[in-house]
Structures are given as structure tokens and as C-alpha cells.
Write an enzyme that holds these catalytic residues in place. Structure first.
Site, short mmCIF file in Angstrom:
data_model
loop_
_atom_site.label_atom_id
_atom_site.label_comp_id
_atom_site.label_asym_id
_atom_site.label_seq_id
_atom_site.Cartn_x
_atom_site.Cartn_y
_atom_site.Cartn_z
N ARG A 35 22.94 -32.60 60.26
CA ARG A 35 23.43 -31.70 61.31
C ARG A 35 24.77 -32.16 61.87
NH1 ARG A 35 17.60 -30.12 63.91
NH2 ARG A 35 17.42 -28.18 62.76
N LYS A 200 1.40 -21.68 56.79
CA LYS A 200 0.78 -20.52 57.44
C LYS A 200 1.41 -19.20 57.04
CE LYS A 200 -0.78 -20.73 61.72
NZ LYS A 200 -0.59 -20.75 63.18
N GLY A 349 13.75 -25.37 57.30
CA GLY A 349 12.46 -26.04 57.49
C GLY A 349 12.14 -27.09 56.43
N GLY A 372 13.48 -21.96 62.87
CA GLY A 372 13.13 -20.69 63.53
C GLY A 372 14.27 -19.69 63.48
P1 AMP Z 1 5.73 -24.51 56.61
O1 AMP Z 1 6.28 -25.16 57.84
O2 AMP Z 1 4.89 -23.32 56.89
O3 AMP Z 1 6.82 -24.23 55.59
O4 AMP Z 1 4.72 -25.56 55.97
C1 AMP Z 1 5.12 -26.75 55.40
C2 AMP Z 1 3.91 -27.59 55.17
O5 AMP Z 1 3.02 -26.90 54.30
C3 AMP Z 1 4.19 -28.92 54.51
O6 AMP Z 1 3.91 -29.95 55.42
C4 AMP Z 1 3.24 -28.96 53.32
O7 AMP Z 1 2.56 -30.18 53.19
C5 AMP Z 1 2.23 -27.88 53.67
N1 AMP Z 1 1.55 -27.36 52.47
C6 AMP Z 1 2.11 -26.84 51.36
N2 AMP Z 1 1.16 -26.53 50.45
C7 AMP Z 1 -0.03 -26.87 50.99
C8 AMP Z 1 -1.38 -26.78 50.56
N3 AMP Z 1 -1.70 -26.29 49.35
N4 AMP Z 1 -2.36 -27.21 51.40
C9 AMP Z 1 -2.04 -27.72 52.61
N5 AMP Z 1 -0.79 -27.81 53.08
C10 AMP Z 1 0.21 -27.38 52.30
#
Ligand code: AMP
Length: 392
Positions: A35, A200, A349, A372
Site C-alpha cells: 500500500r 462465504k 482481499g 470491500g
Molecule cells: P473470502 O474472504 O471470502 O475471499 O475467503 C477467504 C478464505 O476462504 C480463506 O481464508 C480461505 O482459507 C477460505 N477458504 C477457501 N476455500 C475453503 C474451503 N474449501 N473450506 C474452508 N475455507 C475455505
């Protein structure tokens, strides 16, 4: 197009630049200076055009006096000064006599960095609630305001939306670059493929709704794939499940059955831990198992779909990339993308961290610095930080 720093005569002027120096710090050491590096082009532009430069940024959250020590912005001064090869005066306050006197003595090309804007959050959350008296005071310190903090454009703070209410305002070169690259996705060269992963579904509903009509395929991996698989009646065992998004997944699968590509095999484990997993067809998962990465057949299917792509947007890792046993899906697709003749945009992210650890950043079209802010922009939402910045 919004006005940028290039649209102002900044010579001899006091230019307030709102940067995003919200860097990760561990035990008093900056862990990643991306950054800070990204702020250099705008600051360099202001230096080359003989401005007096006043830098502002937040760092972390300030909820108590103790948070002040942890999130003291002075830590940025040395690294910034090194990158610019120039002295920077750090002012250890967000308002007051020392700040005002230092600014009144500034000569062209001088740089001042003001203490963490969120120190003002101990004072009735004045920064984060966009207190207009504070904004007016900060605006009184300069002649022109430049917002270069892409990562906070989705927030309405005194140091961005507030100051721009009172001063002629423009965006910095980082924000300009981000907006150009991300808005390219609203009318991209096709085939346009979106890859989504991460934890999520609910975080990405807005993005899916806004971009599904524009893309040719949506490849889904990571934890979020399991809610889609459950919507298709597969047994997902103990895999991540986002119940509140189940109806959305059903609806979108029904509406765009040929656009959405889901995993056909996965690497799973009985525990959420970094031990070797087993590769299984998605029909074979037992109730104790959880899917932690996409499997080899899925990797091939994703590659086949990406082969002809002219534009790719990727948000979210395809597995638990923090575990070395479950990083293969993410890394294979990432490395494959670098061999293609495609514009790949990494949408902020965790995906950025995965890309950075793979050392392929220079082979991709754009890596967005916002979390975000990137998602909200791709969802088609208005970003408050741009509201008061006039069009050219
Ligand atoms: P996000 O912030 O929604 O992009 O989520 C990122 C996180 O999703 C990372 O910390 C990954 O470890 C987690 N992640 C990715 N694939 C999986 C999975 N199959 N099961 C659990 N966590 C996951």
C-alpha cells in the site's frame, strides 16, 4: 471521468493527499508495504509539480488509548521516505498548533505526514462518523484535496468524503488506475470468465447479481462452492455451508444453468487441518469429511473454460490456500492464467495474498488493492469517497 490530480494547477499549493497506509503490522514491523508503494506515483507527481504535500491516512481501528500505540502512523514515515528518497516530517497530532505551524512553514516539495486520522475516533468517533466540523478543520489546512485511498472509498469518513465537501477535489493516480481497470469489467472483451472462491457466498451475492449477465462463465470453487453443491442436492459433509445463501444459490443455478461451473471433485479431510487429504468425486463425500480444495478434474475443467478467455475476474481462493496441502487448486489456476493471452483482474482481499505468495503479480493485468471497496464497486454500488469529486 472524475477529475484527477492532473486536472489541477498544484504548483505552490498545499495539497492534502488522503492515502491508504493501512499496512499490516506485526511486532512493530510492517509486514507488507504494497500500500505504501502504491501511493508513490501520486506523491511523486505532486513533488514533480512543486506542491506542498500534506499526507493523511488511517491505520487500523482506534477504540481505546492502548490502540494508539499499536496503530501509530509514524511507522510508515521511514519506509515512505526511503521509497521517495526524501525527508518526511511526521506530525504527532491530528489537529493543533504544532500541525498548523508546521504547515504554515512548508516550502514547495516539503512533505508532512499527519498522525493516524482515526485517533479522532476517541473523540466521539469524529473521523469514522464523518464529523463535518473536523472535516472543515482539516480542509482549512490545504488548498486542494486529492483522494488516493482506494481501500476506503466505500466508507464515508471525515478524511475523505468530509474534506472533499470543502475543497476543490480530485482523485489520485492509484484510484484512477483502480477505477479504469475495474470498470473495464462492465464492458469487457469476451469471452469474459469470472472465478469466485473464498468462504462465504453472502459476501459475493451483489457481485454475482451485477456481473452474471455480463460474463460467459462463472467458475465457482473454494468454500462457497459447497452451498451451491448443496443447492444441487449433493452431500457436502462437514464442508463450509452458508445457509442464509442457499435460496440465492438455488435461484441463480436455475436461472443460469449453463453459465455456472461447479467442482466435480475435491480434496477433503476429516479435520480442518494442514494434513494430506484425499481426492474424491463430489458424490463420494461422507458426512465427516470436508472439502478443502478443488480436485484435479475440476482444475482441468476450469482450465478448459479459461483457455479462450479474453477477460478474467477472480475473487477468492479456490481452497484453504493458507494450508500447503490445499493450495494446489488456487496456484494451478493462477499459474495457468499467467500463460494465457488474457486480461486478468484480481479483485482484492485474500486472492491478492495468494497471488503475492506465488510471485506472479507482474504477469497479471490488474491487482486491486481494495477489499470491500473493490467488491462494492463491482456490485455496481456508488462509492461515497467519489461522491464530492466532480467530473472532468
Ligand atoms: P473470502 O474472504 O471470502 O475471499 O475467503 C477467504 C478464505 O476462504 C480463506 O481464508 C480461505 O482459507 C477460505 N477458504 C477457501 N476455500 C475453503 C474451503 N474449501 N473450506 C474452508 N475455507 C475455505
Amino acid at each position: 471521468m472524475k477529475k484527477t490530480i492532473r486536472d489541477f494547477n498544484i504548483e505552490n499549493k498545499k495539497v492534502i493527499i488522503r492515502c491508504d497506509f493501512n499496512v499490516p503490522i506485526k511486532e512493530g514491523i510492517i509486514k507488507d508495504d504494497t500500500r505504501i508503494k502504491k501511493s508513490i506515483p501520486t506523491i511523486r507527481y505532486a513533488l514533480d509539480h512543486n506542491a506542498k504535500i500534506i499526507l493523511m491516512s488511517h491505520l487500523g481501528r482506534i477504540k481505546s488509548e492502548q490502540d494508539k500505540t499499536k496503530n501509530n502512523l509514524e511507522i510508515v514515515t521511514d519506509r515512505l521516505s526511503e521509497l521517495l528518497n526524501q525527508k518526511i516530517s511526521f506530525i504527532n497530532e491530528t489537529r493543533g498548533e504544532e500541525l498548523e505551524n508546521s504547515i504554515s512553514k512548508m516550502k514547495n516539495k516539503d512533505i508532512i505526514l499527519i498522525q493516524n486520522t482515526r485517533y479522532e475516533d476517541l473523540n466521539e468517533k469524529k473521523e469514522s462518523s464523518c464529523n463535518m466540523d473536523l472535516a472543515k478543520y482539516w480542509a482549512s489546512l490545504g488548498d486542494i484535496f486529492i483522494n488516493d485511498a482506494f481501500g476506503t472509498l466505500h466508507r464515508s469518513h471525515a478524511s475523505n468524503v468530509g474534506i472533499s465537501t470543502y475543497l476543490p477535489s480530485g482523485i489520485g493516480l492509484l484510484v484512477e488506475q483502480e477505477l479504469n481497470a475495474l470498470s473495464y469489467l462492465f464492458d469487457p472483451e469476451r469471452p469474459f470468465i469470472i472465478i469466485l472462491g473464498g468462504a462465504k457466498v453472502s459476501d459475493k451475492i451483489g457481485l454475482i447479481e451485477n456481473l452474471i449477465t455480463k460474463c460467459d462463465k462463472l467458475l465457482i470453487g473454494g468454500g462457497m462452492a459447497f452451498t451451491f453443491l448443496k443447492a444441487e442436492n449433493y452431500n457436502i459433509g462437514n464442508s463450509l455451508f452458508d445457509e442464509e445463501s442457499l435460496d440465492f444459490c438455488k435461484k441463480i443455478l436455475k436461472k443460469y444453468p449453463s453459465k455456472i461451473v461447479l467442482p466435480v471433485d475435491i480434496v477433503c479431510n476429516n479435520k480442518y487441518e494442514d494434513t494430506k487429504g484425499s481426492i474424491k468425486d463430489i458424490t463420494e463425500l461422507t458426512s465427516e469429511e470436508m472439502g478443502l480444495d478443488i480436485g484435479p478434474n475440476t482444475i482441468n475443467i476450469f482450465k478448459n473454460n479459461l483457455k479462450e478467455a479474453k477477460t478474467v475476474l477472480w475473487n477468492g481462493p479456490l481452497g484453504v490456500y493458507e494450508f500447503k496441502n490445499y493450495v494446489k487448486g488456487t496456484n494451478s489456476i493462477l499459474n495457468y492464467l499467467t500463460t494465457l493471452n488474457t486480461k486478468t483482474v484480481i479483485g482484492g482481499g485474500d486472492t491478492v495474498a495468494a497471488v503475492t505468495s506465488c510471485h506472479v503479480t507482474d504477469k497479471l493485468y490488474h491487482i486491486s488493492t481494495g477489499g470491500g471497496a473493490t467488491l462494492e464497486y463491482l456490485e455496481g454500488k456508488d462509492l461515497p469517497g467519489l461522491r464530492n469529486i466532480s467530473e472532468k
